[in-house]
Design a protein around this motif. Structure first.
Motif, short mmCIF file in Angstrom:
data_model
loop_
_atom_site.label_atom_id
_atom_site.label_comp_id
_atom_site.label_asym_id
_atom_site.label_seq_id
_atom_site.Cartn_x
_atom_site.Cartn_y
_atom_site.Cartn_z
N ALA A 58 -16.70 5.39 9.96
CA ALA A 58 -17.30 6.33 10.91
C ALA A 58 -17.52 7.70 10.28
N ILE A 59 -16.60 8.10 9.41
CA ILE A 59 -16.70 9.42 8.76
C ILE A 59 -17.60 9.35 7.54
N GLY A 60 -17.70 8.16 6.94
CA GLY A 60 -18.54 7.99 5.76
C GLY A 60 -17.82 8.29 4.47
N VAL A 61 -16.54 7.95 4.41
CA VAL A 61 -15.75 8.16 3.20
C VAL A 61 -15.04 6.86 2.83
N PRO A 62 -14.64 6.73 1.56
CA PRO A 62 -13.86 5.54 1.18
C PRO A 62 -12.50 5.58 1.86
N LEU A 63 -12.00 4.43 2.20
CA LEU A 63 -10.68 4.32 2.82
C LEU A 63 -9.61 5.03 1.99
N ALA A 64 -9.68 4.87 0.68
CA ALA A 64 -8.68 5.47 -0.21
C ALA A 64 -8.60 6.99 -0.05
N GLU A 65 -9.72 7.62 0.31
CA GLU A 65 -9.70 9.08 0.49
C GLU A 65 -8.80 9.49 1.65
N LEU A 66 -8.64 8.62 2.62
CA LEU A 66 -7.84 8.94 3.79
C LEU A 66 -6.36 8.67 3.58
N VAL A 67 -6.03 7.75 2.69
CA VAL A 67 -4.64 7.34 2.57
C VAL A 67 -4.02 7.60 1.20
N ALA A 68 -4.80 8.07 0.26
CA ALA A 68 -4.28 8.29 -1.10
C ALA A 68 -3.32 9.44 -1.17
#
Length: 78
Positions: free
Chosen positions: A68-78
Motif C-alpha cells: 500500500a505504501i509502495g516500499v519493499p517489506l524489508a524497509e519496514l522491518v529491517a
C-alpha cells in the motif's frame, strides 16, 4: 484459559521501531493513514495502533502495508 503474558520490553521496543518505520515510509510517500488502510484493506484504527507500536501486525498485514505504501517489506522491518 490463562491469559498470555505480555511480551518482554525488548520485543515492545522492536515493535515500536517497526511502527515508526511504517509511519516514516507512509509520510515519505505522502499518504494518509486512511489511504494506506484502504489500500491495505485494513481499518484505519489498526494502522494507528501498528504505527504506535500498540498492535503487533501479522506478516500478511505487513505485506499489505508495504504494498500500500509502495516500499519493499524489508524497509519496514529491517
Amino acid at each position: 484459559m490463562p491469559s498470555a503474558s505480555p511480551p518482554p520490553d525488548w520485543v515492545l521496543q522492536r515493535r515500536r521501531q517497526v511502527g515508526e518505520r511504517i509511519r516514516a515510509a507512509r509520510i515519505r510517500a505522502n499518504l494518509t493513514q486512511e489511504r494506506v488502510a484502504l489500500a491495505a484493506e485494513i481499518d484505519r484504527p489498526s494502522v494507528v495502533r501498528i504505527e504506535q507500536g500498540q498492535q503487533s501486525p501479522t506478516l500478511d498485514t505487513l505485506i499489505r502495508l508495504a504494498d500500500a505504501i509502495g516500499v519493499p517489506l524489508a524497509e519496514l522491518v529491517a
